[in-house]
Scaffold this active site. Sequence first.
Site, PDB file in Angstrom:
ATOM      1  N   LYS A  59       0.840  -1.213   0.000  1.00 39.53           N
ATOM      2  CA  LYS A  59       0.000   0.000   0.000  1.00 39.53           C
ATOM      3  C   LYS A  59       0.872   1.260   0.000  1.00 39.53           C
ATOM      4  O   LYS A  59       0.676   2.165  -0.796  1.00 39.53           O
ATOM      5  CB  LYS A  59      -0.934   0.021   1.229  1.00 39.53           C
ATOM      6  CG  LYS A  59      -1.820  -1.214   1.368  1.00 39.53           C
ATOM      7  CD  LYS A  59      -2.728  -1.126   2.566  1.00 39.53           C
ATOM      8  CE  LYS A  59      -2.034  -1.154   3.907  1.00 39.53           C
ATOM      9  NZ  LYS A  59      -1.336  -2.410   4.240  1.00 39.53           N
TER      10      LYS A  59
ATOM     11  N   ARG B  73      -9.907   0.766   9.018  1.00 38.91           N
ATOM     12  CA  ARG B  73      -9.525  -0.624   9.292  1.00 38.91           C
ATOM     13  C   ARG B  73     -10.616  -1.343  10.064  1.00 38.91           C
ATOM     14  O   ARG B  73     -10.467  -2.537  10.360  1.00 38.91           O
ATOM     15  CB  ARG B  73      -8.263  -0.639  10.151  1.00 38.91           C
ATOM     16  CG  ARG B  73      -6.982  -0.727   9.376  1.00 38.91           C
ATOM     17  CD  ARG B  73      -5.864  -0.510  10.379  1.00 38.91           C
ATOM     18  NE  ARG B  73      -4.709  -1.300  10.103  1.00 38.91           N
ATOM     19  CZ  ARG B  73      -3.620  -0.820   9.530  1.00 38.91           C
ATOM     20  NH1 ARG B  73      -3.555   0.423   9.144  1.00 38.91           N
ATOM     21  NH2 ARG B  73      -2.580  -1.595   9.364  1.00 38.91           N
TER      22      ARG B  73
ATOM     23  N   ARG C  54      11.793  -5.850   4.814  1.00 40.25           N
ATOM     24  CA  ARG C  54      11.543  -4.402   4.678  1.00 40.25           C
ATOM     25  C   ARG C  54      12.531  -3.588   5.514  1.00 40.25           C
ATOM     26  O   ARG C  54      12.730  -3.840   6.695  1.00 40.25           O
ATOM     27  CB  ARG C  54      10.122  -4.062   5.124  1.00 40.25           C
ATOM     28  CG  ARG C  54       9.913  -2.549   5.167  1.00 40.25           C
ATOM     29  CD  ARG C  54       8.484  -2.129   5.210  1.00 40.25           C
ATOM     30  NE  ARG C  54       7.726  -2.734   6.289  1.00 40.25           N
ATOM     31  CZ  ARG C  54       6.409  -2.620   6.391  1.00 40.25           C
ATOM     32  NH1 ARG C  54       5.729  -1.960   5.480  1.00 40.25           N
ATOM     33  NH2 ARG C  54       5.773  -3.188   7.389  1.00 40.25           N
TER      34      ARG C  54
ATOM     35  N   ARG D 137      11.346  -1.638  10.977  1.00 39.99           N
ATOM     36  CA  ARG D 137      10.303  -1.093  11.836  1.00 39.99           C
ATOM     37  C   ARG D 137      10.162  -1.947  13.088  1.00 39.99           C
ATOM     38  O   ARG D 137      10.297  -3.163  13.034  1.00 39.99           O
ATOM     39  CB  ARG D 137       8.973  -1.108  11.062  1.00 39.99           C
ATOM     40  CG  ARG D 137       8.522   0.266  10.663  1.00 39.99           C
ATOM     41  CD  ARG D 137       7.427   0.245   9.666  1.00 39.99           C
ATOM     42  NE  ARG D 137       6.194  -0.407  10.130  1.00 39.99           N
ATOM     43  CZ  ARG D 137       5.074  -0.408   9.425  1.00 39.99           C
ATOM     44  NH1 ARG D 137       5.027   0.181   8.247  1.00 39.99           N
ATOM     45  NH2 ARG D 137       3.992  -1.009   9.875  1.00 39.99           N
TER      46      ARG D 137
ATOM     47  N   ARG E 103      -0.571  -9.071  13.462  1.00 36.70           N
ATOM     48  CA  ARG E 103      -1.141  -8.043  12.573  1.00 36.70           C
ATOM     49  C   ARG E 103      -1.983  -8.698  11.471  1.00 36.70           C
ATOM     50  O   ARG E 103      -3.025  -8.180  11.075  1.00 36.70           O
ATOM     51  CB  ARG E 103      -0.015  -7.188  11.968  1.00 36.70           C
ATOM     52  CG  ARG E 103       0.569  -6.199  12.962  1.00 36.70           C
ATOM     53  CD  ARG E 103       1.915  -5.665  12.543  1.00 36.70           C
ATOM     54  NE  ARG E 103       1.900  -4.940  11.295  1.00 36.70           N
ATOM     55  CZ  ARG E 103       3.005  -4.655  10.594  1.00 36.70           C
ATOM     56  NH1 ARG E 103       4.192  -5.035  11.022  1.00 36.70           N
ATOM     57  NH2 ARG E 103       2.909  -3.979   9.476  1.00 36.70           N
TER      58      ARG E 103
HETATM   59  P1  AP5 Z   1       4.859  -1.684   1.904  1.00 35.72           P
HETATM   60  O1  AP5 Z   1       4.509  -0.860   0.715  1.00 35.72           O
HETATM   61  O2  AP5 Z   1       5.650  -1.047   2.994  1.00 35.72           O
HETATM   62  O3  AP5 Z   1       3.543  -2.394   2.492  1.00 35.72           O
HETATM   63  P2  AP5 Z   1       2.273  -1.805   3.236  1.00 35.72           P
HETATM   64  O4  AP5 Z   1       1.069  -2.448   2.646  1.00 35.72           O
HETATM   65  O5  AP5 Z   1       2.324  -0.303   3.253  1.00 35.72           O
HETATM   66  O6  AP5 Z   1       2.543  -2.439   4.646  1.00 35.72           O
HETATM   67  P3  AP5 Z   1       2.475  -1.880   6.135  1.00 35.72           P
HETATM   68  O7  AP5 Z   1       3.157  -2.921   6.992  1.00 35.72           O
HETATM   69  O8  AP5 Z   1       2.990  -0.480   6.223  1.00 35.72           O
HETATM   70  O9  AP5 Z   1       0.959  -1.921   6.380  1.00 35.72           O
HETATM   71  P4  AP5 Z   1       0.254  -1.934   7.710  1.00 35.72           P
HETATM   72  O10 AP5 Z   1      -1.116  -1.685   7.219  1.00 35.72           O
HETATM   73  O11 AP5 Z   1       0.402  -3.123   8.561  1.00 35.72           O
HETATM   74  O12 AP5 Z   1       1.011  -0.792   8.553  1.00 35.72           O
HETATM   75  P5  AP5 Z   1       0.567   0.654   9.023  1.00 35.72           P
HETATM   76  O13 AP5 Z   1       1.772   1.486   9.051  1.00 35.72           O
HETATM   77  O14 AP5 Z   1      -0.623   1.105   8.259  1.00 35.72           O
HETATM   78  O15 AP5 Z   1       5.624  -2.988   1.376  1.00 35.72           O
HETATM   79  C1  AP5 Z   1       6.142  -3.945   2.291  1.00 35.72           C
HETATM   80  C2  AP5 Z   1       7.523  -4.431   1.808  1.00 35.72           C
HETATM   81  O16 AP5 Z   1       7.362  -5.207   0.616  1.00 35.72           O
HETATM   82  C3  AP5 Z   1       8.498  -3.295   1.437  1.00 35.72           C
HETATM   83  O17 AP5 Z   1       9.795  -3.683   1.803  1.00 35.72           O
HETATM   84  C4  AP5 Z   1       8.367  -3.171  -0.089  1.00 35.72           C
HETATM   85  O18 AP5 Z   1       9.597  -2.731  -0.671  1.00 35.72           O
HETATM   86  C5  AP5 Z   1       8.048  -4.618  -0.498  1.00 35.72           C
HETATM   87  N1  AP5 Z   1       7.141  -4.718  -1.630  1.00 35.72           N
HETATM   88  C6  AP5 Z   1       6.060  -3.927  -1.930  1.00 35.72           C
HETATM   89  N2  AP5 Z   1       5.446  -4.356  -3.042  1.00 35.72           N
HETATM   90  C7  AP5 Z   1       6.125  -5.468  -3.459  1.00 35.72           C
HETATM   91  C8  AP5 Z   1       5.971  -6.364  -4.575  1.00 35.72           C
HETATM   92  N3  AP5 Z   1       4.983  -6.235  -5.474  1.00 35.72           N
HETATM   93  N4  AP5 Z   1       6.853  -7.391  -4.685  1.00 35.72           N
HETATM   94  C9  AP5 Z   1       7.869  -7.537  -3.786  1.00 35.72           C
HETATM   95  N5  AP5 Z   1       8.077  -6.712  -2.739  1.00 35.72           N
HETATM   96  C10 AP5 Z   1       7.208  -5.690  -2.572  1.00 35.72           C
HETATM   97  O19 AP5 Z   1       0.060   0.344  10.511  1.00 35.72           O
HETATM   98  C11 AP5 Z   1       0.956   0.001  11.548  1.00 35.72           C
HETATM   99  C12 AP5 Z   1       0.176  -0.079  12.873  1.00 35.72           C
HETATM  100  O20 AP5 Z   1      -0.411   1.203  13.182  1.00 35.72           O
HETATM  101  C13 AP5 Z   1      -1.008  -1.062  12.881  1.00 35.72           C
HETATM  102  O21 AP5 Z   1      -0.594  -2.380  13.156  1.00 35.72           O
HETATM  103  C14 AP5 Z   1      -1.872  -0.448  14.005  1.00 35.72           C
HETATM  104  O22 AP5 Z   1      -1.360  -0.771  15.272  1.00 35.72           O
HETATM  105  C15 AP5 Z   1      -1.692   1.059  13.799  1.00 35.72           C
HETATM  106  N6  AP5 Z   1      -2.726   1.626  12.898  1.00 35.72           N
HETATM  107  C16 AP5 Z   1      -2.508   2.239  11.682  1.00 35.72           C
HETATM  108  N7  AP5 Z   1      -3.669   2.621  11.132  1.00 35.72           N
HETATM  109  C17 AP5 Z   1      -4.648   2.237  11.991  1.00 35.72           C
HETATM  110  C18 AP5 Z   1      -6.068   2.324  11.964  1.00 35.72           C
HETATM  111  N8  AP5 Z   1      -6.716   2.867  10.914  1.00 35.72           N
HETATM  112  N9  AP5 Z   1      -6.762   1.808  13.018  1.00 35.72           N
HETATM  113  C19 AP5 Z   1      -6.129   1.261  14.082  1.00 35.72           C
HETATM  114  N10 AP5 Z   1      -4.786   1.132  14.170  1.00 35.72           N
HETATM  115  C20 AP5 Z   1      -4.035   1.615  13.130  1.00 35.72           C
END
Ligand code: AP5
Length: 219
Positions: free
Chosen positions: A14, A89, A128, A162, A173
């Site tokens: 994402k 979410r 990552r 991270r 997660r």
């Molecule tokens: P990347 O693009 O970083 O993936 P992502 O989908 O953004 O993953 P996140 O881990 O950031 O998502 P998340 O939803 O768990 O975390 P968030 O920060 O929102 O890609 C991942 C890796 O793969 C990278 O190394 C990239 O280079 C590689 N890659 C990408 N595409 C690829 C491909 N096609 N092929 C190969 N490699 C590839 O949330 C973190 C925490 O915050 C949550 O757990 C929660 O505690 C809290 N939080 C955030 N938002 C909320 C909410 N709305 N409600 C409640 N809690 C929340």
Amino acid sequence: MKNIIFIGPPGAGKGTQAQIAVERTGLVHVSTGDLFRAALKQGTELGLKAKGYMDAGELVPDTLVIDMLLERLDKPDITTGVIFDGFPRTLEQAHTLDTTLAARSSQIDSVVLFKVDDDVLLKRISGRISSKVTGMVYNKYFDPPRDAEGNDISDSDEFVQRADDSEETVRNRLKVYHTQTEPLIDYYNERGVLHTINGEQAMEQVTSDLLQVLDELMA
Ligand code: AP5
């Protein structure tokens, strides 16, 4: 004004695709995960409250997330629309977003689901890394950072993992995603705004599929 949601499990791509989508559409990228990490870096009360939930791989309670998001949407740069990354979410967050946008004579125009199996996600997240200097995200296995000569520099001190990317936390997660966030797929499908992309493809192919959806939407 156009509003798009990126939905998908942790590591689905994402954030990676949002960087490209912002350039293509001129919309503003709002990632609730990034907002929490920024708050934590600044040592704010919100950041400290969120930390415990994030480190455990749990969702931060809806009220905290929603208050933070509403504050972000009031900033003056929100003029053309938003790419919501990692929000909503839960169904409660989705309902609040609908009400908030309706009060601004706006709506969700498109929801892009990045579909990836859990096994692939675990491998991706374990690789990552991000730059302490630029914040750019890379992957040791799939997209390593390189120096001017093209050498892989993943092991340099510039790159960090991270705190919530340990295998145990990632497994939780994923569980949380399947139970609390997946119901949103039906919610948006019923509204006819859902587009599903195979997020297991190479990054360039995922981008190409995404740009097709975005170009249609922005036309
Ligand atoms: P990347 O693009 O970083 O993936 P992502 O989908 O953004 O993953 P996140 O881990 O950031 O998502 P998340 O939803 O768990 O975390 P968030 O920060 O929102 O890609 C991942 C890796 O793969 C990278 O190394 C990239 O280079 C590689 N890659 C990408 N595409 C690829 C491909 N096609 N092929 C190969 N490699 C590839 O949330 C973190 C925490 O915050 C949550 O757990 C929660 O505690 C809290 N939080 C955030 N938002 C909320 C909410 N709305 N409600 C409640 N809690 C929340």
